[in-house]
Design an enzyme around this catalytic site. Structure first.
Site, PDB file in Angstrom:
ATOM      1  CG  HIS A  86       2.451   0.245   4.277  1.00 37.60           C
ATOM      2  ND1 HIS A  86       2.160  -0.635   5.245  1.00 37.60           N
ATOM      3  CD2 HIS A  86       1.415   1.003   4.168  1.00 37.60           C
ATOM      4  CE1 HIS A  86       0.906  -0.684   5.743  1.00 37.60           C
ATOM      5  NE2 HIS A  86       0.369   0.373   4.913  1.00 37.60           N
ATOM      6  CG  ASP A 105      -2.139  -0.813   1.029  1.00 40.29           C
ATOM      7  OD1 ASP A 105      -2.030  -1.825   0.186  1.00 40.29           O
ATOM      8  OD2 ASP A 105      -3.087  -0.817   2.189  1.00 40.29           O
TER       9      ASP A 105
HETATM   10 ZN    ZN Z   1      -2.657   3.262   2.804  1.00 42.52          ZN
END
Ligand code: ZN
Length: 257
Positions: free
Chosen positions: A220, A75
């Site tokens: 991430h 993400d």
């Molecule tokens: Zn996010």
């Protein structure tokens, strides 16, 4: 029927009965506040837990899969750090899914192109990923999804059908927005907390502990700590004969319109 509707129907019936009991002096007046508190707790749990499917249907893992397949998702990119992530994925010949933020695409269109060039899948993670995005009304939230779609399509010629809500938060407005745009909502069931936990070991253990077929891992690509976690994770998957697939393959759905 969504759990939210069941909870609301039960709450209204219980509330009406309690109100009648209060009027006839069978219950103290504050008992109604206990009911409201319980409702708030359940609703709050639904808002914070995408896997609960409280407001909308989301795909968080595929427990029906009987092959040793899992999906790794990233993400908040694209980001300069994404290029390092791509190098590691290349080394292990693994394909993943990247949920990109429109604003980041605007900043780093070449990095977005690099992700698609390597045949990874791109998903929508809203345009702004604003801290207050969960307070947005339906129309404003719908535009967040559409604007991210447009900028991703501009640089890749593909319009994403996969959507991940920022912070994994869902609410009635987001449910309506997603219904309007027609995206599949993608959650996760293995949250790494790579943005908050400072220890690679702890992050890796969180992911690999009880890892099952069809699990969806959240990482991430903006974090440097994620690079070493990723390399160790890919070695773990190799040793344990897991194959990493993209989200569309894991759930047999379409990634692009
Ligand atoms: Zn996010």
């Amino acid at each position: 029927m969504l759990i939210r509707n069941i909870v609301n129907i039960i709450s209204v019936i219980a509330g009406s009965l309690m109100l009648a009991a209060i009027i006839f002096d069978k219950l103290p007046w504050w008992s109604l506040f206990v009911l409201i508190l319980i409702w708030l707790l359940i609703t709050g749990y639904g808002v914070a837990n995408i896997r609960s499917g409280y407001f909308l249907k989301s795909l968080s893992n595929n427990s029906k899969i009987n092959q040793r397949k899992i999906a790794i998702t990233f993400d908040d990119g694209p980001d300069p750090n994404t290029l390092e992530v791509l190098k590691i994925l290349d080394k292990y010949d693994v394909k993943c899914t990247f949920f990109c933020i429109g604003k980041q695409v605007e900043k780093y269109p070449d990095i977005l192109r690099e992700i698609t060039k390597k045949n990874h899948v791109i998903g929508n993670h809203t345009f702004s990923h604003d801290k207050l995005i969960d307070m947005y009304g339906t129309e404003r939230f719908t535009n967040e999804i559409k604007d991210a779609d447009h900028i991703i399509e501009k640089y890749t010629t593909k319009r994403p059908l996969l959507f991940r809500p920022p912070y994994g938060i869902t609410n009635p407005n987001i449910a309506k927005a997603v219904k309007a745009t027609g995206h599949s909502v993608i959650g996760w069931n293995k949250r790494s907390f790579d943005t908050t936990i400072p220890s690679e070991k702890v992050i890796l253990r969180r992911i690999t502990k009880n890892l099952k077929n069809g699990d969806v891992i959240l990482l991430h690509d903006t974090k440097t700590i994620t690079l070493s976690v990723l390399e160790q994770l890919l070695l773990f998957l190799q040793r344990n004969n897991f194959t990493t697939v993209t989200i569309d393959e894991l759930f047999s759905i379409q990634a692009y319109a």
